[in-house]
Design an enzyme around this catalytic site. Structure first.
Site, PDB file in Angstrom:
ATOM      1  N   PHE A 174      36.232  43.040  18.764  1.00  0.00           N
ATOM      2  CA  PHE A 174      37.638  42.694  18.560  1.00  0.00           C
ATOM      3  C   PHE A 174      37.827  41.922  17.249  1.00  0.00           C
ATOM      4  O   PHE A 174      38.860  42.057  16.592  1.00  0.00           O
ATOM      5  CB  PHE A 174      38.161  41.881  19.745  1.00  0.00           C
ATOM      6  N   TYR A 175      36.841  41.125  16.875  1.00  0.00           N
ATOM      7  CA  TYR A 175      36.906  40.422  15.582  1.00  0.00           C
ATOM      8  C   TYR A 175      37.111  41.420  14.451  1.00  0.00           C
ATOM      9  O   TYR A 175      37.999  41.265  13.602  1.00  0.00           O
ATOM     10  CB  TYR A 175      35.628  39.614  15.367  1.00  0.00           C
TER      11      TYR A 175
END
Length: 355
Positions: A171-172
């Protein structure tokens, strides 16, 4: 120039601020000093910047830094959270920045798995406040940090900005890819020049405690075992902090321009008719993790006790940067050998922690 550096108390941000001050730019630093890792280290970085701007820096590690420039820029600092819309709007209105280097973000691949909302607040909402500030106050160029994690499931190496990066596996990385797309919309709609920089595994003095080199060093000196993921077989394009800084500043000085030859039928993913660019900054010399650990053991004079583990969720096996477009655009190519970078980090760590 007057330049806003967000994340000025961070690893990369503090080094960029020092470099800009050394060449005479005025720097306004911004950071929220959160507790993702030791805030005391962040405050120490800020004190170092302040000491340099007042010509009193003597940290015993890089004494030459005070000799870089006869004229040092002025440094001011604001403790502000990027997601605080009124505070960010007031800052841009009051300061009148010429350019912005946006390095503040919620970092970390694995932390994003359990704390996704922290990444939306900082990396999405926070980036939007920066874009809005630049749009409404005539900023001449926005340079911002992206990440090699944007390449995600891409296994064609070296990673090239000329290839799509649309399958992030953490997700980063997804939030950073979103930043690139958000920046393009502002470049297209408002003519705001923006340049995104995909960093590859940054390391060096004053680094982040959650990064491998820092964690390994502390554990080895404390006679604790280290966790070695993917059984030590994956490779990383470890990039020394000074190379990252010079790449950031080189990109800042080369304001993004639109490409009149950009073809919408065959769209190049790293440029546009709008003033928008994407570059990699990496060392172009991937190093196997086990070799990296060996270099660290050599500098510390101690062997590590290793716990070998499989690849972690969200990680990729290898990273390798193609920086040809950065070289073509700016003339700068990272070149610090990893053994020299590790040596400098260990010297800093021993001095800072009296280890």
């Amino acid at each position: 120039m007057k330049i806003l550096v967000t994340g000025a108390a961070g690893f990369i941000g503090s080094h960029v601020a020092l470099y800009l001050l050394a060449r005479g730019d005025d720097v306004v630093g911004l950071d929220n000093l959160n507790d993702y890792y030791d805030p005391n280290l962040k405050r120490a970085r800020l004190e170092r910047i302040k000491a340099f701007s007042e010509c009193t820096l003597d940290d015993g590690i890089y004494p030459e830094i005070c000799a870089r420039s006869a004229h040092r820029g002025h440094f001011t600092f604001h403790k502000i959270d990027l997601a605080d819309r009124p505070a960010m709007a007031d800052l841009f209105a009051a300061e009148g920045f010429d350019r912005v280097v946006h390095l503040a973000a919620q970092a970390g691949v694995r932390y994003s798995i359990d704390n996704p909302f922290a990444y939306v607040d900082s990396n999405i909402t926070g980036f939007l406040t920066v874009l809005e500030g630049c749009r409404h106050h005539g900023v001449g160029h926005l340079v911002y940090a992206s990440t090699s994690s944007a390449y995600g499931a891409n296994t064609h190496i070296p990673f090239s900005v000329s290839e799509p990066a649309d399958h992030p596996v953490a997700f980063y990385g997804a939030t950073k890819r979103a930043n690139e797309l958000m920046a393009h919309s502002y470049s297209h709609l408002f003519g705001l020049p923006t340049t995104g920089l995909r960093f590859f595994t940054v390391y060096g003095p004053w680094g982040r405690p959650d990064m491998a080199l820092f964690k390994f060093t502390k554990a080895i000196l404390d006679d604790q075992p280290i966790e070695v993921f993917n059984y030590g077989h994956h490779k990383r394009d470890f990039t020394y902090i000074d190379d990252i800084v010079q790449g950031v500043v080189a990109a800042l000085d080369h304001v993004a321009e639109g490409d009149p030859d950009w073809d919408s039928e065959k769209p190049a993913p790293d440029r546009s008719k709008a003033p928008w660019r994407i570059f990699n900054i990496g060392n172009e010399q991937p190093v196997e993790l086990m070799h990296y650990i060996g270099l660290l053991e050599e500098q510390l004079g101690k062997k590590a006790e290793k716990i070998l583990l499989p690849l972690q969720p969200g990680d990729v096996p290898d990273t390798y940067a193609d920086v040809s477009s950065l070289v073509e655009a700016t003339g700068y190519r990272p070149d610090t050998p990893v053994d020299e970078g590790v040596r400098r980090f260990v010297a800093w760590y021993r001095a800072y922690y009296n280890a």
